[in-house]
Scaffold this motif. Structure first.
Motif, short mmCIF file in Angstrom:
data_model
loop_
_atom_site.label_atom_id
_atom_site.label_comp_id
_atom_site.label_asym_id
_atom_site.label_seq_id
_atom_site.Cartn_x
_atom_site.Cartn_y
_atom_site.Cartn_z
N HIS A 66 0.84 -1.21 0.00
CA HIS A 66 0.00 0.00 0.00
C HIS A 66 0.87 1.25 0.00
N LEU A 67 1.89 1.28 0.82
CA LEU A 67 2.77 2.45 0.85
C LEU A 67 3.43 2.68 -0.50
N VAL A 68 3.88 1.61 -1.12
CA VAL A 68 4.58 1.74 -2.40
C VAL A 68 3.62 2.14 -3.51
N ASN A 69 2.43 1.56 -3.51
CA ASN A 69 1.50 1.78 -4.63
C ASN A 69 0.64 3.03 -4.46
N MET A 70 0.33 3.40 -3.23
CA MET A 70 -0.66 4.45 -3.01
C MET A 70 -0.14 5.68 -2.28
N LYS A 71 0.92 5.53 -1.49
CA LYS A 71 1.28 6.64 -0.60
C LYS A 71 2.54 7.39 -1.02
N ILE A 72 3.51 6.71 -1.60
CA ILE A 72 4.71 7.47 -1.97
C ILE A 72 4.45 8.36 -3.18
N ASN A 73 3.30 8.17 -3.85
CA ASN A 73 2.92 9.06 -4.96
C ASN A 73 1.78 9.99 -4.58
N HIS A 74 1.53 10.13 -3.27
CA HIS A 74 0.41 10.94 -2.79
C HIS A 74 0.63 12.40 -3.15
N TRP A 75 -0.48 13.13 -3.32
CA TRP A 75 -0.37 14.55 -3.70
C TRP A 75 0.21 15.41 -2.57
N ASP A 76 0.04 14.96 -1.33
CA ASP A 76 0.53 15.72 -0.18
C ASP A 76 1.97 15.31 0.12
N GLY A 77 2.89 16.28 0.04
CA GLY A 77 4.30 15.98 0.27
C GLY A 77 4.58 15.43 1.66
N VAL A 78 3.83 15.88 2.64
CA VAL A 78 4.03 15.37 4.01
C VAL A 78 3.74 13.88 4.08
N ILE A 79 2.69 13.45 3.39
CA ILE A 79 2.34 12.02 3.38
C ILE A 79 3.42 11.23 2.66
N ARG A 80 3.95 11.78 1.57
CA ARG A 80 5.01 11.07 0.85
C ARG A 80 6.22 10.87 1.76
#
Length: 1203
Positions: free
Chosen positions: A572-586
């Motif tokens: 999930h982190l690799v597929n959905m979160k490291i490309n998140h629009w929010d830089g803090v989440i990335r």
């Protein structure tokens, strides 16, 4: 999370189980209605307070405050509602009660209704036959346009709706309607007329009128005679109104409410003949095109009521039932497990086979279609109402048609649909599941959709939409947990549990994390099949998931220790979160991947990294940014893991992976991706990659990536590009580049003897030192910090050269006076360099901090303590002072730990005095920092800091037990302590200088507490002439040292402080002595300060000081009056007016300075003269005052500002 139908007022609203922490903390803490006696007293006092507006408002506000406390627990009022109603109705029924009192009583009734909900409170209204006529008579006195008494009309309509329930024909109450020659209107018509009139008003009485209609029209006697006519009137009014106008919106709202209530409470057989006509009229209104949320919601509500009218009221025999309603049956089957469930399922299936068949009206299809459209509405309350309608109607449909509804519902989840459609679809699925209308055969189609909804997130502009979809998906999971037997959900347990854990830990929004946690908890409790459910709930409960950083970095690590969840979380982190629009989440996601690496190192090496490397050079900016950071963090985590196991980092990386990591920089550089706005993300990301790869000791020592055109070029270019990037990312790029440089130099720029080649050392130092004199401030900042990050082997033999370069950066020059940030970073760099090279008393000044350069270092740092530069941003010099304090602490403690004898008494005294001054100044943050450093020095024990002046007195003023708890940010705590240092000769001058800017400042709390602390100290020494003389000498020295020095901003605050001290009698001991030296010297300094000044603020402050100095005896008074009269003819009109006003007040306070015979005339001239008139006219009046008071007239000079 879960949405439920409100029972309070019958409205359908969104209810969130994911409330804010403060709401949760304060809710559900009341045990009983403890204010009953106070409420009784307020109601009993209404007769005495209604006449006075102020008292009436206070009483009403008290009542509201008490009742509002029970908004979340209104059931606590239930046992008290009856007596409250009786007390208030006694006032209403009393014929002697004046109209304002009656209105006030109804207002109190409405407040109670608002808290408890009208449905409960309504039942307590008296509804005998004798109540009908009085209530109707009260309406005769009401004015529907009186907007101050709408509560009265609202409550009367509710009361009337209750009296309509009497079980007698209303015609029997009319009696003889022919009386005195005219015909009275029947009660039935009177009630109907009232209801119709209030359905079109603009206040809340419209809602109560709808309730009245639903109860009145459905009476057996009324529905036969008036129902058809009323519906004709309502539909005619509805069709003639338009939602384009405010009036039309109000009318349509009333009609729709009335119709919805009528079809809700009326019998199906009575309403069915009219349902098709109402539906047709509703279709013609085209409410879905309205921009009024309430109208669309009422339209959906009415549509679902019409749909229920078309269908026979029955419980679907085919619906899924978990267990039986009979407790005995459940207990009987409790030991038989699956066999029992199979028997129940078989029985339900058999019942469904013999289900009675009947024709479904064609209108039902129209109703369902409108409800499905309502699920896609832009407003939540409309979607929620539509979802409930879908659930209710599906429950009355045959199995085949209900399955068609589910199929249509699943179409809401296509990727062509908006987030509104997904949200509405989730709400509807939850409703169907909760009601047992979603059969187990459909779960296989629904679960994949819900899993997608749990991670639904669509970027829209600068933000994203989808948090409501994810929240609703959690609600579906919560509903399924309660609806289905564990055997039905067993095939999907791993998918649902992993998805809920991911949402509870990695969702961006707190409400979604909490919703997922609640749904997970419900599944653990109801299903009992979630792996490690109890253990996970202990760590990821409702409150623990409130902190996002804690979720990503700590809770996730614990949950990933269970192998069932590890891979799903990483994916999930690799597929959905490291490309998140929010830089803090990335960034959080990459750190989470770092923490999860020890749980699955092989998976990270073989699957994740090969997937990330192509993404790190991909076309999408956000994906590229997240992938680069992820590569950096995972690599470093693998290095730490290898080090713990005494393995080489190359055991985890093959040649392809190593080459991919190196190629990231070359690829970005060749495609010029370091330029433009995207470069602001790429630069810090790649610098972080450089840092982590260097710390991981990657085998790149002889590679060209280490060459000057490789990573070093990027670091240098990033520091040179700081002026070109936005201010929001500048600090991040600077810090990332400096950290990368330190790691790169440490790992790759030294040989096995930890020495650098002379050529490399010379080239780097020359390059970085030359940039310290750049005309761009940000470039100076970056390269200063970079020098501070150099390892010891690069500074060896070059320390003096580096210090001299940094000295130029920290010095204030006329050309670069505004470069406060570069001076700040220069001071930070000096401290870092000193810590890097270490201390050696007899060492070389080119290699160590030693006796030959220690004074030079302290001089640079102490000079930073006197930086009071200001520009458009304010006191930017405070940044320099803060950095100087921190650097002084770091360097001093370094010396104390290694060579304490290098610290001489003079340096220690300067440090402590400067810190004491900063501890007394006005800016809370910097005062707190100075106080913290001051106490650190005082109580440092490893070993103690030598040569601290007055150590014993300081330990008494600042006890060790209070050193940690003392809040320097709070003026009320800081200033009473710091003013005690005025009694210590060494600190007196600097503390008084600091207090000057605080007492004479602008911040109210700072001025109040600093001034009061100073006055308290002055009172203590009033009877000590020696102490007073010493204090006044110091005060005059402060004034003299800062005379005409506006750069330090001391002059005006000092004048303001003197004004307050004179007004508070701080110098009363000197007022009895004529021509006291202190007063004469103070007058001279004040005259010198304002000489030729054009500063309005300074001139005004000086006037106040002159007026205060009139209390001194002797020739002083004449000199002071001369100065004041001089200012009465100042070229600035505002100064003339201020001087006249202040002199007038002075003469009132000190009337003895003027002969009583002329006092009135002097006061008249001061008050009646227009001091902003032309100077010749003003001068004439001024000279007249001089003659009256026998003060020498000021002589006119040809040039200058004074006359």
């Amino acid at each position: 999370m879960a949405l439920s139908e409100m029972e309070g007022d019958g409205s359908e609203e969104e209810q969130s189980g994911c409330q804010e922490p403060d709401v949760i903390a304060s809710g559900n803490i009341l045990e009983s209605f403890t204010e009953s006696q106070e409420i009784r007293g307020l109601i009993n006092n209404l007769r005495g307070v209604y006449g006075d507006q102020g008292t009436r408002e206070v009483t009403t506000e008290k009542f509201i405050v008490i009742m509002d406390k029970y908004q979340e627990q209104p059931h606590l009022l239930d046992s008290h509602l009856e007596w409250m109603m009786h007390l208030l109705l006694d006032i209403v029924r009393d014929n002697s009660s004046p109209s304002p009192l009656v209105h006030l009583a109804f207002k109190f009734l409405y407040i109670i209704t608002k808290v408890r909900g009208y449905k409960i409170f309504l039942q307590l209204f008296p509804h005998e036959v004798a109540d009908v006529q009085p209530v109707l008579d009260m309406f005769a006195d009401q004015n529907p346009k009186d907007y101050e008494t709408w509560e009265t009309r609202y409550m009367l309509l509710l009361w009337l709706s209750m009296t309509c329930l009497i079980p007698f024909d209303l015609a029997r109450l009319d009696g003889n309607i022919l009386s005195e020659g005219h015909t009275r209107m029947p009660i039935m018509d009177r009630i109907l007329k009232i209801a119709k009139s209030y359905l079109v008003v603009s206040d809340k009485a419209r809602d109560a009128a709808a309730v009245l209609v639903s109860r009145f029209i459905t009476r057996p006697d009324v529905k036969q005679k008036r129902m058809a006519n009323f519906l004709d009137w309502a539909l005619s009014t509805l069709s003639k109104s338009s939602f384009q106008t405010m009036e039309g919106t109000i009318v349509m709202d009333g009609m729709l409410q009335a119709l919805a209530q009528l079809f809700k409470h009326g019998k199906r057989d009575d309403c069915l003949p009219y349902a098709s006509t109402v539906l047709e009229c509703l279709d013609n209104c085209k409410l879905s095109e309205s921009n009024q949320t309430l109208l669309r919601k009422l339209g959906v509500k009415l549509v679902q009521r019409l749909g229920l009218t078309f269908l026979k009221p029955k419980v679907a025999k085919w619906r899924y039932q978990r267990g039986c309603r009979s407790l005995a049956t459940n207990l009987q089957f409790s030991g038989q497990g699956a066999v029992a469930q199979n028997l129940v399922t078989a029985a339900v299936a058999a019942a469904a086979d013999v289900e009675e068949e009947y024709d479904i009206p064609g209108e039902v299809e129209n109703v369902i279609e409108q409800l499905l459209v309502g699920l896609k509405d832009k407003d939540t309350i409309v979607r929620w109402s539509a979802a409930k309608g879908v659930g209710r109607i599906t429950g009355r449909l045959p199995k085949e048609l209900a399955d068609d509804v589910v199929g249509s519902l699943l179409d809401c989840f296509s990727f062509q649909e908006t987030d509104n459609s997904w949200h509405g679809g989730c709400l509807a699925l939850a409703e169907l599941g909760r009601r047992g209308l979603l059969l187990p055969s459909r779960i296989v189609d629904v679960v994949p959709v819900i899993l997608k909804a749990l991670t639904y997130d669509e970027k829209r502009g600068a933000c994203s939409v989808g948090s409501n979809v994810r929240d609703a998906a959690c609600y579906v999971c919560w509903a399924f947990a309660r609806a289905y037997d564990p055997l039905e959900l067993k095939p999907f347990v791993n998918q649902i549990s992993s998805a809920l854990i991911i949402a509870a830990v990695f969702d961006r929004d707190i409400n979604c994390r909490r919703a997922a946690s609640a749904a997970f908890q419900e599944n653990v409790g109801r299903q009992g099949t979630f792996p490690h459910g109890i253990d996970i709930l202990t760590a990821a409960d409702y409150f623990a998931v409130g902190n996002r950083v804690n979720c990503f970095l700590n809770i996730s690590v614990y949950i990933a220790s269970f192998p069932e969840y590890t891979q799903a979380m990483i994916d999930h982190l690799v597929n959905m979160k490291i490309n998140h629009w929010d830089g803090v989440i990335r960034e959080l996601s990459t750190k989470a991947l770092r923490n999860l690496t020890p749980q699955a190192p092989e998976y990270m090496t073989n699957v994740v990294l090969p997937k990330l490397l192509p993404l790190a050079v991909g076309p999408d900016l956000h994906i590229r940014h997240g992938a680069i950071l992820a590569c950096a963090e995972i690599t470093h985590a693998l290095y730490k893991l290898a080090a713990e196991n005494n393995r080489s980092i190359t055991n985890y990386f093959d040649g392809k992976s190593l080459e991919g990591l190196k190629q990231i920089h070359w690829e970005l550089c060749s495609r010029q991706l370091y330029r433009g706005l995207g470069g602001e993300l790429m630069r810090p990301a790649v610098c972080t990659l450089i840092e982590k790869l260097s710390l991981s000791k990657m085998p790149f020592r002889e590679d060209r990536i280490i060459a000057p055109e490789g990573w070093q070029w990027l670091i240098n270019d990033s520091l040179r590009s700081l002026p070109l990037v936005s201010s929001t990312t500048r600090q991040q790029i600077k810090e990332a580049a400096v950290s990368a440089l330190a790691a790169l130099c440490n790992e790759y720029y030294s040989n096995e003897q930890r020495e650098a080649s002379p050529a490399l050392q010379g080239e780097l130092l020359e390059q970085y030192i030359s940039e310290l004199q750049n005309t761009e401030e940000m470039i100076r900042c970056g390269f200063s910090l970079a020098l501070g990050a150099f390892p010891r082997f690069l500074l060896k033999g070059k320390l003096q050269q580096v210090l001299q370069s940094l000295k130029k950066v920290t010095c204030i020059s006329d050309k670069h006076v505004s470069f406060a940030e570069s001076r700040r970073d220069g001071l930070k760099a000096i401290a870092k360099v000193c810590q890097t090279v270490g201390v050696k008393r007899e060492g070389s000044q080119d290699e160590f901090v030693c006796k030959d350069n220690v004074v030079q270092i302290y001089t640079m740092l102490l000079n930073g303590m006197s930086d009071y530069t200001t520009d458009s941003r304010g006191d930017v010099g405070a940044w320099v002072r803060e950095a100087a304090m921190t650097s002084l602490m770091e360097v001093t403690l370094l010396l104390v730990q290694n060579e304490p004898e290098m610290l001489d008494a003079n340096i220690c005294e300067q440090i402590m005095c400067c810190l004491a001054q900063q501890s007394a100044e006005k800016i809370d943050r910097f005062r707190a920092h100075a106080g913290s450093v001051f106490l650190n020095f005082l109580y440092y024990d490893n070993p103690p800091v030598p040569h601290i002046p007055h150590r014993e007195e300081l330990e008494r003023i600042f006890p060790r037990s209070e050193a940690v708890t003392l809040n320097w940010n709070a003026p009320s705590q800081a200033f009473p302590r710091i003013t005690q240092l005025l009694g210590l000769p060494t600190y007196r001058y600097h503390v008084l200088l600091g207090l000057t800017v605080s007492v004479g400042g602008l911040t109210e709390t700072t001025v109040r507490y600093s001034a009061q602390s100073l006055f308290d100290y002055m009172k203590k020494i009033q009877n000590n002439p020696c102490a007073m003389n010493t204090f006044c000498e110091t005060l005059l020295r402060v004034f003299e040292d800062n005379l005409l020095n506006d750069r330090l901003r001391v002059s005006v605050p000092l004048l303001k402080m003197l004004d307050q001290m004179l007004a508070n009698g701080c110098f009363d001991i000197f007022t009895t002595e004529e021509n006291h030296p202190f007063a004469l010297k103070l007058l001279t300094l004040c005259k010198e300060e304002i000489k030729k000044s054009k500063d309005i603020q300074k001139l005004r402050s000086s006037i106040a000081v002159f007026c205060g100095m009139i209390q001194f005896q002797g020739d002083m008074r004449e000199k002071v009056l001369f100065q004041l009269f001089l200012l009465l003819c100042h070229p600035f009109p505002v100064i003339r007016k201020t001087a006249a006003s202040q002199v007038y007040e002075m003469l009132i306070t000190y009337s003895d300075i003027v002969d009583p015979d002329i006092l009135d005339e002097v006061m008249t001239v001061l008050s009646d003269t227009s001091w902003d008139a032309e100077l010749p006219l003003v001068r004439e009046k001024r000279n007249f005052l001089c003659d009256l008071m026998k003060v020498p007239k000021p002589q006119l000079v040809s040039k200058g500002l004074c006359c």
